[in-house]
Design an enzyme around this catalytic site. Structure first.
Site, PDB file in Angstrom:
ATOM      1  N   ALA A   8      14.632 -13.399-118.095  1.00  0.00           N
ATOM      2  CA  ALA A   8      15.704 -13.407-117.084  1.00  0.00           C
ATOM      3  C   ALA A   8      17.058 -13.686-117.725  1.00  0.00           C
ATOM      4  O   ALA A   8      17.912 -14.354-117.158  1.00  0.00           O
ATOM      5  CB  ALA A   8      15.393 -14.444-116.007  1.00  0.00           C
ATOM      6  N   GLY A   9      17.245 -13.192-118.939  1.00  0.00           N
ATOM      7  CA  GLY A   9      18.534 -13.316-119.619  1.00  0.00           C
ATOM      8  C   GLY A   9      19.499 -12.278-119.077  1.00  0.00           C
ATOM      9  O   GLY A   9      19.378 -11.828-117.929  1.00  0.00           O
ATOM     10  N   VAL A  11      20.079  -8.988-119.820  1.00  0.00           N
ATOM     11  CA  VAL A  11      19.550  -7.656-119.470  1.00  0.00           C
ATOM     12  C   VAL A  11      18.565  -7.774-118.307  1.00  0.00           C
ATOM     13  O   VAL A  11      18.610  -6.988-117.352  1.00  0.00           O
ATOM     14  CB  VAL A  11      18.874  -6.987-120.689  1.00  0.00           C
ATOM     15  CG1 VAL A  11      18.305  -5.630-120.298  1.00  0.00           C
ATOM     16  CG2 VAL A  11      19.857  -6.822-121.851  1.00  0.00           C
ATOM     17  N   HIS A 173      15.702   3.736-131.909  1.00  0.00           N
ATOM     18  CA  HIS A 173      16.819   3.103-131.191  1.00  0.00           C
ATOM     19  C   HIS A 173      17.475   2.139-132.176  1.00  0.00           C
ATOM     20  O   HIS A 173      16.911   1.131-132.534  1.00  0.00           O
ATOM     21  CB  HIS A 173      16.294   2.362-129.970  1.00  0.00           C
ATOM     22  CG  HIS A 173      17.348   1.622-129.212  1.00  0.00           C
ATOM     23  ND1 HIS A 173      18.498   2.225-128.755  1.00  0.00           N
ATOM     24  CD2 HIS A 173      17.431   0.327-128.833  1.00  0.00           C
ATOM     25  CE1 HIS A 173      19.232   1.328-128.118  1.00  0.00           C
ATOM     26  NE2 HIS A 173      18.613   0.166-128.163  1.00  0.00           N
TER      27      HIS A 173
HETATM   28  N1  APR Z   1       8.490 -15.365-121.743  1.00  0.00           N
HETATM   29  C1  APR Z   1       9.500 -15.147-120.861  1.00  0.00           C
HETATM   30  N2  APR Z   1      10.809 -15.164-121.225  1.00  0.00           N
HETATM   31  C2  APR Z   1      11.084 -15.434-122.502  1.00  0.00           C
HETATM   32  C3  APR Z   1      10.088 -15.687-123.476  1.00  0.00           C
HETATM   33  C4  APR Z   1       8.725 -15.652-123.029  1.00  0.00           C
HETATM   34  N3  APR Z   1       7.730 -15.868-123.870  1.00  0.00           N
HETATM   35  N4  APR Z   1      10.704 -15.914-124.659  1.00  0.00           N
HETATM   36  C5  APR Z   1      12.031 -15.804-124.455  1.00  0.00           C
HETATM   37  N5  APR Z   1      12.268 -15.509-123.163  1.00  0.00           N
HETATM   38  C6  APR Z   1      13.547 -15.320-122.476  1.00  0.00           C
HETATM   39  C7  APR Z   1      14.641 -16.286-122.903  1.00  0.00           C
HETATM   40  O1  APR Z   1      14.473 -17.567-122.308  1.00  0.00           O
HETATM   41  C8  APR Z   1      15.893 -15.577-122.401  1.00  0.00           C
HETATM   42  O2  APR Z   1      16.281 -16.010-121.109  1.00  0.00           O
HETATM   43  O3  APR Z   1      14.100 -14.048-122.782  1.00  0.00           O
HETATM   44  C9  APR Z   1      15.471 -14.093-122.349  1.00  0.00           C
HETATM   45  C10 APR Z   1      16.304 -13.194-123.258  1.00  0.00           C
HETATM   46  O4  APR Z   1      17.574 -13.131-122.715  1.00  0.00           O
HETATM   47  P1  APR Z   1      18.938 -13.012-123.569  1.00  0.00           P
HETATM   48  O5  APR Z   1      18.851 -13.934-124.727  1.00  0.00           O
HETATM   49  O6  APR Z   1      20.075 -13.108-122.607  1.00  0.00           O
HETATM   50  O7  APR Z   1      18.867 -11.541-124.180  1.00  0.00           O
HETATM   51  P2  APR Z   1      19.320 -10.171-123.471  1.00  0.00           P
HETATM   52  O8  APR Z   1      20.749  -9.925-123.740  1.00  0.00           O
HETATM   53  O9  APR Z   1      18.841 -10.153-122.058  1.00  0.00           O
HETATM   54  O10 APR Z   1      18.497  -9.133-124.345  1.00  0.00           O
HETATM   55  C11 APR Z   1      17.077  -9.088-124.251  1.00  0.00           C
HETATM   56  O11 APR Z   1      16.954  -6.756-124.666  1.00  0.00           O
HETATM   57  O12 APR Z   1      18.548  -5.163-125.213  1.00  0.00           O
HETATM   58  C12 APR Z   1      17.567  -6.016-125.714  1.00  0.00           C
HETATM   59  O13 APR Z   1      18.346  -6.565-127.948  1.00  0.00           O
HETATM   60  C13 APR Z   1      18.127  -7.066-126.658  1.00  0.00           C
HETATM   61  O14 APR Z   1      15.996  -7.773-127.498  1.00  0.00           O
HETATM   62  C14 APR Z   1      17.060  -8.102-126.619  1.00  0.00           C
HETATM   63  C15 APR Z   1      16.553  -8.005-125.165  1.00  0.00           C
END
Ligand code: APR
Length: 307
Positions: A8-9, A11, A173
């Site tokens: 829930a980051g 993206v 990609h």
């Molecule tokens: N289960 C659930 N969520 C998790 C886990 C897990 N095991 N491990 C990490 N996360 C969550 C983190 O807590 C964080 O909220 O994944 C989320 C990632 O969010 P961001 O750091 O904001 O990253 P974001 O910009 O959303 O990108 C996510 O998409 O485009 C790609 O390169 C980018 O690999 C990256 C992904």
């Protein structure tokens, strides 16, 4: 239709917003960070009365919330931190995603899985192997975003509407992507009829560098508005059984002369995921670059924790 988004980051949350607002199904948002997904889900639902759209978003830190999903989008993982090598990132995200994919296998065995986490092509392969799902049901969102970036840059150069440009990108990609000028059409006319080789080469370079350009401006984190729009487009094609052709990361078993590799190619998408892989007519030079792009992915496959 139950659509779960793991992570829930940036993206994941904006994808949840777009998917819910487009009415594609009930959305479940899951994140390992306590309270994060729940808080964002409540916030998203608070907008329903203003928007006058009745959608449902559930948030949880318990992976069991994805049970019986029809579609699972994976955006969980780490972004590369300063000082971290690509290999270290690959090792960390592989471990995270292996766990996530084992949960999908047991909780949502009939789902279509859409990978978003980078390195995209490797993570898509990992998801396919760990879930053991059939190859049509695991795909990655990557090159449709690259195609949108290419189209956007072309539209600015030619002072045209982005929607009139049908841009085609294939390959890995990332730096190994291959924007294809010959196959990129503006109302049916090849881009090569509009711009000279030098101009096209400069737009291709800009497209390849767009993600890094955005990262440099942001200072921390990476792009999320266009990525979430691209995620929503892929989810819609599957949820609505659109039979739409989009560029996605797909498992190749002989197409384009490539085997046992996940890489970006145009595919017809519908309710069962990838319904057809479209084989473009590539020039010798394009073929060579595409095979090189596939090699760059294949060389790293053995670092994945599969089998
Ligand atoms: N289960 C659930 N969520 C998790 C886990 C897990 N095991 N491990 C990490 N996360 C969550 C983190 O807590 C964080 O909220 O994944 C989320 C990632 O969010 P961001 O750091 O904001 O990253 P974001 O910009 O959303 O990108 C996510 O998409 O485009 C790609 O390169 C980018 O690999 C990256 C992904």
């Amino acid at each position: 239709m139950k659509i779960s988004i793991i992570g829930a980051g940036n993206v994941g949350a904006i994808s949840a917003m777009r998917i819910a607002q487009c009415g594609l199904g009930d959305v479940v948002l899951v994140d390992i960070a306590k309270g994060l997904a729940k808080g964002k889900a409540l916030d998203l639902e608070d907008a329903r009365s203003i928007l006058k759209i009745n959608y449902n978003v559930q948030g949880s830190d318990d992976i069991n919330a994805i049970r019986d999903s029809d579609i699972v989008v994976i955006t969980a993982g780490l972004a590369r931190k300063p000082g971290m090598t690509r290999e270290e990132l690959l090792a960390k995200n592989s471990q995270i995603l292996k766990e996530v994919c084992l949960s999908i296998k047991s909780l949502a065995a009939n789902s279509v899985v859409i990978m978003v986490t980078n390195p995209l092509d490797l993570m898509t392969y990992l998801a396919l192997k760990v879930t053991g799902f059939s190859k049509n049901k695991v795909l990655g969102m990557g090159i449709s975003l690259d195609a949108s970036r290419f189209a956007n840059l072309i539209s600015e150069e030619l002072n045209l509407q982005p929607a009139d440009i049908d841009a085609v990108v294939i390959g890995a990609h990332g730096e190994g992507m291959l924007p294809l000028a010959k196959h990129t059409k503006i109302k049916g006319v090849s881009l090569e009829k509009f711009l000279n080789k030098e101009k096209i080469a400069s737009l291709v370079d800009k497209t390849v560098g767009r993600g890094a350009e955005i990262v440099a401006f942001l200072g921390s984190g990476s792009a999320f508005f266009a990525p979430s729009a691209a995620v929503t487009e892929v989810v819609k094609a599957v949820a609505k059984d659109e039979k739409k052709i989009l560029g996605v990361c797909a498992y190749l078993s002989g197409e384009y002369g490539i085997k046992d590799t996940c890489i970006g190619v145009p595919c017809r998408l519908g309710k069962t995921g990838i319904e057809n892989i479209i084989e473009l007519d590539l020039s010798e030079e394009e073929k060579e670059k595409f095979l090189h792009s596939a090699d760059s992915i294949r060389n790293l496959l053995r670092q994945l924790p599969v089998g």
